[in-house]
Design an enzyme around this catalytic site. Structure first.
Site, PDB file in Angstrom:
ATOM      1  N   ARG A 172       0.853  -1.186   0.000  1.00  0.00           N
ATOM      2  CA  ARG A 172       0.000   0.000   0.000  1.00  0.00           C
ATOM      3  C   ARG A 172       0.888   1.234   0.000  1.00  0.00           C
ATOM      4  O   ARG A 172       2.078   1.175   0.356  1.00  0.00           O
ATOM      5  CB  ARG A 172      -0.886   0.023   1.248  1.00  0.00           C
ATOM      6  CG  ARG A 172      -2.065  -0.926   1.181  1.00  0.00           C
ATOM      7  CD  ARG A 172      -2.846  -0.945   2.475  1.00  0.00           C
ATOM      8  NE  ARG A 172      -3.567   0.310   2.716  1.00  0.00           N
ATOM      9  CZ  ARG A 172      -4.290   0.558   3.802  1.00  0.00           C
ATOM     10  NH1 ARG A 172      -4.381  -0.358   4.760  1.00  0.00           N
ATOM     11  NH2 ARG A 172      -4.927   1.712   3.949  1.00  0.00           N
ATOM     12  N   HIS A 173       0.331   2.349  -0.399  1.00  0.00           N
ATOM     13  CA  HIS A 173       1.040   3.622  -0.305  1.00  0.00           C
ATOM     14  C   HIS A 173       1.353   3.917   1.164  1.00  0.00           C
ATOM     15  O   HIS A 173       0.756   3.313   2.075  1.00  0.00           O
ATOM     16  CB  HIS A 173       0.165   4.738  -0.876  1.00  0.00           C
ATOM     17  CG  HIS A 173      -1.192   4.788  -0.233  1.00  0.00           C
ATOM     18  ND1 HIS A 173      -1.428   5.364   0.994  1.00  0.00           N
ATOM     19  CD2 HIS A 173      -2.388   4.289  -0.652  1.00  0.00           C
ATOM     20  CE1 HIS A 173      -2.699   5.236   1.320  1.00  0.00           C
ATOM     21  NE2 HIS A 173      -3.316   4.590   0.329  1.00  0.00           N
ATOM     22  N   ASN A 179      -5.664   9.283   5.536  1.00  0.00           N
ATOM     23  CA  ASN A 179      -5.633   8.177   6.491  1.00  0.00           C
ATOM     24  C   ASN A 179      -5.640   8.694   7.927  1.00  0.00           C
ATOM     25  O   ASN A 179      -6.338   8.161   8.798  1.00  0.00           O
ATOM     26  CB  ASN A 179      -4.377   7.318   6.294  1.00  0.00           C
ATOM     27  CG  ASN A 179      -4.425   6.448   5.056  1.00  0.00           C
ATOM     28  OD1 ASN A 179      -3.423   6.271   4.364  1.00  0.00           O
ATOM     29  ND2 ASN A 179      -5.573   5.874   4.761  1.00  0.00           N
ATOM     30  N   ARG A 232      -0.756   9.705  -3.653  1.00  0.00           N
ATOM     31  CA  ARG A 232      -0.149   9.024  -2.514  1.00  0.00           C
ATOM     32  C   ARG A 232       0.693   7.815  -2.923  1.00  0.00           C
ATOM     33  O   ARG A 232       1.656   7.478  -2.222  1.00  0.00           O
ATOM     34  CB  ARG A 232      -1.214   8.624  -1.495  1.00  0.00           C
ATOM     35  CG  ARG A 232      -2.415   7.855  -2.014  1.00  0.00           C
ATOM     36  CD  ARG A 232      -3.493   7.844  -0.932  1.00  0.00           C
ATOM     37  NE  ARG A 232      -4.690   7.090  -1.284  1.00  0.00           N
ATOM     38  CZ  ARG A 232      -5.711   7.568  -1.964  1.00  0.00           C
ATOM     39  NH1 ARG A 232      -5.670   8.820  -2.438  1.00  0.00           N
ATOM     40  NH2 ARG A 232      -6.779   6.826  -2.187  1.00  0.00           N
ATOM     41  N   GLU A 262      -7.690   3.514  -6.276  1.00  0.00           N
ATOM     42  CA  GLU A 262      -8.545   2.992  -5.218  1.00  0.00           C
ATOM     43  C   GLU A 262     -10.004   2.986  -5.645  1.00  0.00           C
ATOM     44  O   GLU A 262     -10.425   3.762  -6.517  1.00  0.00           O
ATOM     45  CB  GLU A 262      -8.371   3.849  -3.955  1.00  0.00           C
ATOM     46  CG  GLU A 262      -9.160   3.374  -2.727  1.00  0.00           C
ATOM     47  CD  GLU A 262      -8.814   1.965  -2.279  1.00  0.00           C
ATOM     48  OE1 GLU A 262      -9.095   1.024  -3.043  1.00  0.00           O
ATOM     49  OE2 GLU A 262      -8.304   1.807  -1.154  1.00  0.00           O
ATOM     50  N   HIS A 328      -3.454   0.493  -3.581  1.00  0.00           N
ATOM     51  CA  HIS A 328      -4.398   0.822  -2.508  1.00  0.00           C
ATOM     52  C   HIS A 328      -5.020  -0.443  -1.942  1.00  0.00           C
ATOM     53  O   HIS A 328      -4.984  -1.516  -2.550  1.00  0.00           O
ATOM     54  CB  HIS A 328      -5.476   1.764  -3.045  1.00  0.00           C
ATOM     55  CG  HIS A 328      -4.921   2.937  -3.768  1.00  0.00           C
ATOM     56  ND1 HIS A 328      -4.641   4.143  -3.164  1.00  0.00           N
ATOM     57  CD2 HIS A 328      -4.534   3.079  -5.075  1.00  0.00           C
ATOM     58  CE1 HIS A 328      -4.140   4.983  -4.061  1.00  0.00           C
ATOM     59  NE2 HIS A 328      -4.062   4.356  -5.225  1.00  0.00           N
TER      60      HIS A 328
END
Length: 389
Positions: A172-173, A179, A232, A262, A328
């Site tokens: 994932r980023h 977040n 991201r 995403e 994502h």
């Protein structure tokens, strides 16, 4: 397996008949009175013209509903043939050799079987039949009488298959500002912790992907890099080495896939799940009950994402170099489920945590997995455990 063994031939013919009867039953099964479009795979050594004619004859009564496509795989590399026999036919546990402790003896026995097949083998050349012929892991592909959407999809899929083991790294980023705020979607930059992970990931990739202690491919420095089009993921890989190698190869040149973006939350994009629960309780409840089929208003469902991720996954399948995929949570759940051969209904709940690299090594039967936590600091505001897609 000799062609003069009449007793064995009767046993094999009986086994073929049982398999084909099962296939017919499967293809003709109805659900709620409606015929369901299905694909049956008949895995058998149909090495002669007569064998293939038997298949056509047995399926004759349902031909309007079943399109028969023969798939012929030809491998001319003796080393790859031997590796295949060792890894699949013997070591995986083929029933014929389940009680054979001497694996090399089992390999020799199977090679004898291949020799018998070679005396009868007739390649596909009947122009009246639909077939796909693949030589040496896709070096050459021939198709005959292939038409329609599903047969075309099968050809596309088979063209991307090969037997070369290679690692696939999913990440994932780094943690984003959304977040931290527990917001859905958006296109925010990385947080301070996210930047820390970006630096750690760059070093880890250099040490473990580009310069592995035990390389699985001929040139690991030719590893690929896939990201989504969102900020991201691009920020997460901005510290990667992109120097030009002696052969002209650009190290880890980034390939951007919008298909890896995403899942789109539609009208809920930019909101927290607490806000969604308060403002649209019915939608929140629908999502909780069925995450796979639930579609965000003016947004996407997991089923939608599965369709758009398909071509990116096929590209990963076809690569013979290592590939690092930075994307994502929802998207990586789908990619992970595909390579781990999991039912898609389980995809929405797969754990894909932040700050972690998941290494997958696809094999002929299954997929090996390792997980590496690169940044393991306590998250006091609990943002890493925010409600997920």
């Amino acid at each position: 397996f000799t062609k003069n063994n009449e007793e064995a031939k009767k046993i094999l013919d009986k086994a073929r008949k049982i398999c084909l009867d099962d296939i017919k039953k499967f293809l003709l099964e109805d659900e709620e009175g409606k015929h369901v479009g299905r694909v049956a795979i008949y895995d058998a050594a149909n090495i002669t013209f007569e064998n293939r004619q038997q298949v056509v004859k047995e399926m004759d009564d349902i031909l309007p509903l079943a399109h028969i496509i023969f798939v012929e795989i030809i491998q001319t590399n003796p080393e790859k043939i031997l590796n295949h026999i060792r890894s699949i036919k013997v070591h995986v546990g083929m029933p014929d050799y389940r009680d054979e402790h001497d694996k090399e003896k089992a390999v020799e026995d199977y090679l004898e079987r291949v020799k018998h097949y070679q005396t009868e083998y007739v390649t596909m050349k009947d122009k009246s039949k639909s077939y796909i012929k693949i030589v040496d892991d896709g070096r050459q592909v021939s198709v005959n009488r292939i038409k329609g959407f599903l047969p075309g999809q099968i050809v596309n899929y088979l063209m991307n298959l090969h037997s070369q083991p290679r690692p696939l790294y999913l990440s994932r980023h780094g943690e984003s500002q959304y977040n931290v705020l527990k917001k859905i979607g958006g296109n925010s930059p990385l947080s301070t912790r996210g930047e820390k992970y970006a630096v750690a990931l760059s070093k880890w990739v250099k040490d473990n992907v580009l310069n592995p202690k035990e390389p699985m491919t001929k040139n690991p420095k030719h590893a690929r890099l896939y990201t989504s089009s969102l900020r991201r993921t691009i920020d997460t890989v901005r510290h990667f080495d992109h120097s030009v190698q002696e052969d002209g190869w650009v190290t880890m040149r980034r390939r951007e896939w919008r298909a890896l973006d995403e899942i789109f939350a539609g009208v809920f994009d930019g909101m927290t799940y607490e806000e969604v629960k308060r403002k649209a309780p019915q939608q929140f409840e629908m999502r909780c009950k069925n995450k796979l089929d639930y579609r965000y208003p003016r947004g996407e469902s997991y089923q939608d994402v599965i369709k758009r991720v398909e071509q990116a996954v096929l590209s990963m399948e076809g690569l013979q170099d290592p590939v690092v995929v930075v994307a994502h949570q929802a998207v990586l759940r789908i990619v992970y489920a595909y390579f781990m051969m999991m039912d898609k209904t389980k995809a929405p709940t797969i754990s894909i945590p932040l700050n972690t690299v998941i290494k997958l090594v696809p094999k002929n039967h299954g997929c090996d997995e390792e997980r590496f936590v690169l940044v393991n600091e306590e998250n006091k505001d609990n943002s890493n455990n925010a409600p997920s897609h």
